[in-house]
Motif scaffolding. Structure first.
Motif, mmCIF file in Angstrom:
data_model
loop_
_atom_site.group_PDB
_atom_site.id
_atom_site.type_symbol
_atom_site.label_atom_id
_atom_site.label_comp_id
_atom_site.label_asym_id
_atom_site.label_seq_id
_atom_site.Cartn_x
_atom_site.Cartn_y
_atom_site.Cartn_z
ATOM 1 N N MET A 1 0.936 -1.206 -0.198
ATOM 2 C CA MET A 1 -0.066 0.015 -0.107
ATOM 3 C C MET A 1 0.761 1.159 0.160
ATOM 4 O O MET A 1 2.147 1.167 0.266
ATOM 5 C CB MET A 1 -0.747 -0.033 1.090
ATOM 6 N N ALA B 1 -10.985 2.591 -9.085
ATOM 7 C CA ALA B 1 -10.236 1.362 -9.022
ATOM 8 C C ALA B 1 -8.815 1.722 -8.336
ATOM 9 O O ALA B 1 -8.067 2.540 -8.642
ATOM 10 C CB ALA B 1 -9.745 0.740 -10.345
ATOM 11 N N GLY B 2 -7.989 0.982 -7.218
ATOM 12 C CA GLY B 2 -6.934 1.051 -6.487
ATOM 13 C C GLY B 2 -6.912 1.861 -5.731
ATOM 14 O O GLY B 2 -5.817 1.843 -4.767
ATOM 15 N N LEU B 3 -8.047 2.793 -5.471
ATOM 16 C CA LEU B 3 -7.986 3.737 -4.334
ATOM 17 C C LEU B 3 -8.794 2.930 -3.063
ATOM 18 O O LEU B 3 -9.961 2.638 -3.132
ATOM 19 C CB LEU B 3 -8.665 4.910 -4.762
ATOM 20 N N ARG B 4 -8.316 2.916 -1.888
ATOM 21 C CA ARG B 4 -8.864 2.375 -0.711
ATOM 22 C C ARG B 4 -9.519 3.415 0.068
ATOM 23 O O ARG B 4 -10.705 3.298 0.511
ATOM 24 C CB ARG B 4 -7.727 1.605 0.222
ATOM 25 N N TYR C 1 -4.764 9.974 0.682
ATOM 26 C CA TYR C 1 -4.935 8.969 -0.256
ATOM 27 C C TYR C 1 -4.294 7.621 0.183
ATOM 28 O O TYR C 1 -3.183 7.785 0.500
ATOM 29 C CB TYR C 1 -4.588 9.082 -1.568
ATOM 30 N N VAL C 2 -4.961 6.555 0.067
ATOM 31 C CA VAL C 2 -4.369 5.151 0.492
ATOM 32 C C VAL C 2 -4.632 4.468 -0.852
ATOM 33 O O VAL C 2 -5.887 4.191 -1.302
ATOM 34 C CB VAL C 2 -4.877 4.785 1.560
ATOM 35 N N TRP C 3 -3.549 3.872 -1.658
ATOM 36 C CA TRP C 3 -3.753 3.415 -2.657
ATOM 37 C C TRP C 3 -3.271 1.760 -2.478
ATOM 38 O O TRP C 3 -2.145 1.522 -1.766
ATOM 39 C CB TRP C 3 -2.874 3.920 -3.924
ATOM 40 N N ASP C 4 -3.823 0.973 -3.471
ATOM 41 C CA ASP C 4 -3.288 -0.343 -3.634
ATOM 42 C C ASP C 4 -1.818 -0.468 -3.811
ATOM 43 O O ASP C 4 -0.992 -1.297 -3.256
ATOM 44 C CB ASP C 4 -3.888 -1.031 -4.343
ATOM 45 N N ASP C 5 -1.178 0.449 -4.818
ATOM 46 C CA ASP C 5 -0.004 0.290 -5.101
ATOM 47 C C ASP C 5 0.507 1.628 -5.712
ATOM 48 O O ASP C 5 -0.083 2.478 -6.124
ATOM 49 C CB ASP C 5 0.452 -0.890 -6.116
ATOM 50 N N LYS D 1 -0.365 2.848 -9.331
ATOM 51 C CA LYS D 1 -1.920 3.516 -9.465
ATOM 52 C C LYS D 1 -1.918 4.957 -8.976
ATOM 53 O O LYS D 1 -2.537 5.752 -9.331
ATOM 54 C CB LYS D 1 -2.870 2.641 -8.636
ATOM 55 N N ASP E 1 -7.411 -0.837 10.443
ATOM 56 C CA ASP E 1 -8.565 -0.411 9.811
ATOM 57 C C ASP E 1 -9.886 -0.793 10.630
ATOM 58 O O ASP E 1 -9.947 -2.123 10.923
ATOM 59 C CB ASP E 1 -8.640 -0.909 8.412
#
Length: 98
Positions: free
Chosen positions: A1, A34-37, A54-58, A61, A94
């Motif tokens: 992440m 897509a990809g945004l948590r 922001y917290v992204w998967d990778d 992205k 979380d």
């Protein structure tokens, strides 16, 4: 992440109600992206800095999202250019599901 901290700093204080309106108006495009948590719209205690986190998967992205076009767009919205920091998330709690 990967975390991304976007900071808008100005000498005048940001108006909280204006930022709340911006957050409300800009919320929809991020829902289900897509990809945004997670994404949060924030204002510091003194009102001189608006921040978005922001917290992204990778990282791919995350970096693909922050194009020159996006930076220009948010500069127009907030009135100042952002400082964008990419942060490696090494741990995450979380509690939203409890």
């Amino acid at each position: 992440m990967i975390g991304v901290l976007v900071t808008f700093a100005q000498t005048d204080k940001f108006d909280r109600s204006t930022l709340a309106k911006i957050a409300d108006e800009l919320r929809e495009p991020f829902e289900g992206m897509a990809g945004l948590r997670f994404k949060s719209f924030m204002l510091d205690e003194d009102g001189g800095q608006a921040r978005n986190f922001y917290v992204w998967d990778d990282v791919e992205k995350a970096r693909a999202f922050f194009t020159e076009e996006i930076v220009d767009k948010v500069t127009g919205i907030y009135g100042v250019p952002p400082k964008i920091e990419y942060l490696d998330i090494v741990g995450f709690v979380d509690n939203s599901g409890t």
